[in-house]
Design an enzyme around this catalytic site. Structure first.
Site, PDB file in Angstrom:
ATOM      1  N   GLY A  71      -8.188  59.280 101.088  1.00 46.15           N
ATOM      2  CA  GLY A  71      -7.503  58.999 102.343  1.00 46.15           C
ATOM      3  C   GLY A  71      -6.483  60.073 102.702  1.00 46.15           C
ATOM      4  N   THR A  72      -5.747  60.532 101.709  1.00 42.99           N
ATOM      5  CA  THR A  72      -4.702  61.525 101.986  1.00 42.99           C
ATOM      6  C   THR A  72      -5.324  62.802 102.540  1.00 42.99           C
ATOM      7  OG1 THR A  72      -3.308  60.598 100.245  1.00 42.99           O
ATOM      8  CG2 THR A  72      -2.838  62.868 100.922  1.00 42.99           C
ATOM      9  N   ASN A 147      -0.907  49.213 105.743  1.00 39.61           N
ATOM     10  CA  ASN A 147      -1.116  48.942 104.314  1.00 39.61           C
ATOM     11  C   ASN A 147      -0.145  47.908 103.753  1.00 39.61           C
ATOM     12  OD1 ASN A 147       0.125  51.524 105.149  1.00 39.61           O
ATOM     13  ND2 ASN A 147       0.990  51.493 103.092  1.00 39.61           N
ATOM     14  N   GLN A 175      -7.030  50.938 105.321  1.00 39.24           N
ATOM     15  CA  GLN A 175      -6.797  49.528 104.976  1.00 39.24           C
ATOM     16  C   GLN A 175      -7.593  48.566 105.856  1.00 39.24           C
ATOM     17  OE1 GLN A 175      -5.311  48.518 102.319  1.00 39.24           O
ATOM     18  NE2 GLN A 175      -4.145  50.306 101.670  1.00 39.24           N
ATOM     19  N   SER A 195     -10.976  55.564 102.600  1.00 45.47           N
ATOM     20  CA  SER A 195     -10.745  55.974 101.218  1.00 45.47           C
ATOM     21  C   SER A 195     -11.584  55.101 100.285  1.00 45.47           C
ATOM     22  CB  SER A 195      -9.257  55.807 100.899  1.00 45.47           C
ATOM     23  OG  SER A 195      -9.046  55.919  99.514  1.00 45.47           O
ATOM     24  N   HIS A 197     -11.267  54.232  97.045  1.00 46.71           N
ATOM     25  CA  HIS A 197     -10.698  53.283  96.075  1.00 46.71           C
ATOM     26  C   HIS A 197     -10.077  52.044  96.712  1.00 46.71           C
ATOM     27  CE1 HIS A 197      -6.231  54.322  95.993  1.00 46.71           C
ATOM     28  NE2 HIS A 197      -6.700  55.320  96.717  1.00 46.71           N
ATOM     29  N   THR A 233     -17.727  71.992  96.004  1.00 48.81           N
ATOM     30  CA  THR A 233     -18.909  71.269  95.518  1.00 48.81           C
ATOM     31  C   THR A 233     -18.675  69.770  95.633  1.00 48.81           C
ATOM     32  OG1 THR A 233     -19.394  73.076  94.025  1.00 48.81           O
ATOM     33  CG2 THR A 233     -20.392  70.946  93.481  1.00 48.81           C
ATOM     34  N   CYS A 322      10.652  54.576  94.986  1.00 51.69           N
ATOM     35  CA  CYS A 322      11.775  55.047  94.183  1.00 51.69           C
ATOM     36  C   CYS A 322      11.977  56.514  94.499  1.00 51.69           C
ATOM     37  CB  CYS A 322      11.451  54.870  92.713  1.00 51.69           C
ATOM     38  SG  CYS A 322      12.891  55.081  91.701  1.00 51.69           S
TER      39      CYS A 322
HETATM   40  N1  PLP Z   1      -3.637  55.632 104.375  1.00 48.23           N
HETATM   41  C1  PLP Z   1      -3.336  54.378 104.059  1.00 48.23           C
HETATM   42  C2  PLP Z   1      -3.101  53.373 105.147  1.00 48.23           C
HETATM   43  C3  PLP Z   1      -3.224  53.984 102.725  1.00 48.23           C
HETATM   44  O1  PLP Z   1      -2.919  52.729 102.419  1.00 48.23           O
HETATM   45  C4  PLP Z   1      -3.441  54.965 101.726  1.00 48.23           C
HETATM   46  C5  PLP Z   1      -3.269  54.621 100.294  1.00 48.23           C
HETATM   47  O2  PLP Z   1      -2.480  53.770  99.941  1.00 48.23           O
HETATM   48  C6  PLP Z   1      -3.783  56.263 102.108  1.00 48.23           C
HETATM   49  C7  PLP Z   1      -3.864  56.561 103.445  1.00 48.23           C
HETATM   50  C8  PLP Z   1      -4.039  57.340 101.100  1.00 48.23           C
HETATM   51  O3  PLP Z   1      -5.316  57.175 100.526  1.00 48.23           O
HETATM   52  P1  PLP Z   1      -5.684  57.839  99.114  1.00 48.23           P
HETATM   53  O4  PLP Z   1      -4.965  57.064  98.062  1.00 48.23           O
HETATM   54  O5  PLP Z   1      -7.174  57.720  99.013  1.00 48.23           O
HETATM   55  O6  PLP Z   1      -5.244  59.260  99.174  1.00 48.23           O
END
Ligand code: PLP
Length: 388
Positions: A71-72, A147, A175, A195, A197, A233, A322
């Site tokens: 996702g990031t 999220n 999400q 994403s 996971h 890759t 934190c």
């Molecule tokens: N965007 C949202 C709304 C998320 O909740 C998250 C992860 O918590 C991400 C992006 C980032 O995804 P990833 O952990 O696959 O980098």
């Protein structure tokens, strides 16, 4: 000790079917998907199958799916890849840091960024998006589901505004995926993030759906993988896992499993509110994804509650971060108007496909009692209870 996991918005367990689908690609079915020999052809076919499954989940064509590391990366690719210095970008105050910090970087390299507020339910107002438009606006990035609260944003209305103004629209659907139906055409977005996971596929894989004809600059320079949109890759086992999870998500949504999930979530939420005074739901009154409830337990330190529940076998989370040794309240909860102490007193419960009725019973037996015990230990709460 019994352990119940209600932190599926943080990450989800890989489903056994997903794991089995991936397994051969760690062993006998190895191969670089760019190689032209037998081994490469096998993995290429698996990657393209997965692409079809992700496309079917999102309502796009397979050629619009770009596999990434998660996702990031997808958020960063959409944001950095669609704008240039001098452009104006509109986003919201409740975005994930993958979007907010990417936008902060844009501001540092000469873009203008407008961060829109949300109302008390955590909703972006499309009228605010409309008002924020400028002649230089290039991109709107507003998430599909938050999220922390699970609140669903009015992405279709925002998509219409973007289309009328001829502006690009990216939505972070990390999400939302697997919890609600997604149709990129209905949303009217040019880029959409998911994403692995968060949908019961492994960590370290994700996708960005990029609408045909949308020019996007890659983040990474290298080979011509992913039609030159993402060099490197391909992570074949991860992509196969994402494809399998996407296929299962679609089947599960078609079966109406989301309604079962919502019923479990509602039983948890109502059960807690019925037994605990001075508690409330963050994001109440807005449409939410079916797996999430974020509950404020006044006069509680959320971190202490998370630790106390974990010691008894229940995994949940706070949105607090934190930073430099201090606990920062969640930027999402403060954006919806909570005081820092209320934000720190909030707990997110997020269910997954593996969550059972028995898990909810377990949580309902534990949470009210633990909240009462922590409040009993709190001199602040006792003083309040005496004075009221
Ligand atoms: N965007 C949202 C709304 C998320 O909740 C998250 C992860 O918590 C991400 C992006 C980032 O995804 P990833 O952990 O696959 O980098």
């Amino acid at each position: 000790m019994q352990r119940v996991y209600l932190d599926n918005n943080a990450t989800t367990p890989v489903l056994p079917e997903v794991f089995e689908a991936m397994r051969p690609y760690f062993g006998e079915n190895f191969g670089n998907a760019s190689s032209i020999h037998h081994h490469g052809q096998g993995t290429r076919a698996a990657v393209e199958d997965a692409r079809e499954s992700v496309a079917a989940l999102l309502g796009c064509s397979a050629s619009e799916v770009v596999f990434t590391s998660g996702g990031t990366e997808s958020d960063n690719l959409a944001i950095a890849g669609l704008v240039k210095p001098g452009d104006h970008v509109i986003t919201s105050s409740i975005e994930h840091h993958a979007v907010l910090h990417a936008c902060k970087h844009l501001a540092e390299i000469g873009c203008e960024v407008t961060v829109l507020p949300v109302d008390g339910r955590g909703l972006v107002d499309p009228a605010d998006v409309q008002r924020a438009l400028r002649p230089t606006t290039k991109l709107i990035s507003v998430m599909m589901a938050n999220n922390e609260t699970g609140v669903l944003q009015p992405v279709e209305a925002i998509g219409k505004i973007a289309a009328e103004a001829g502006i690009l629209f990216h939505t972070d659907a990390v999400q939302a995926a697997t919890k609600v139906a997604i149709d990129v055409k209905r949303i009217g977005c040019h880029a959409l993030t998911i994403s692995g996971h968060k949908i019961h596929a492994p960590q370290g894989v994700g996708a960005l759906c990029v609408k045909k004809g949308t020019e996007i600059r890659p983040l990474l320079y290298g080979g011509r993988h992913e039609r030159s949109r993402r060099a490197g890759t391909e992570n074949v086992p991860g992509i196969v896992g994402l494809g399998c999870a996407a296929k299962m998500s679609k089947e599960s949504l078609d079966r109406g499993d989301d309604r079962k999930l919502a019923a479990l979530r509602d039983r948890l939420q109502q059960g807690i509110l019925a037994q605990v005074d001075d508690a409330g739901v963050n994001g109440e009154g807005a449409a939410r994804v079916p797996n999430t409830t974020n509950i404020r337990f006044d006069h509680i330190e959320g971190e202490s509650l998370v630790i106390a529940l974990d010691l008894k076998g229940l995994a949940v989370s706070t949105g607090a971060a934190c930073s430099s040794g201090a606990i920062e309240p969640s930027h999402v909860l403060t954006a919806i108007g909570l005081r820092p102490d209320q934000a720190r007193a909030s707990i997110r419960f997020s269910l997954g496909k593996q969550t059972t009725d028995a898990d909810i019973d377990f949580a309902l037996a534990l949470v009210p009692e633990t909240v009462a015990r922590l409040r009993d230990l709190s001199p602040k709460y006792k003083k309040q209870a005496v004075s009221t």
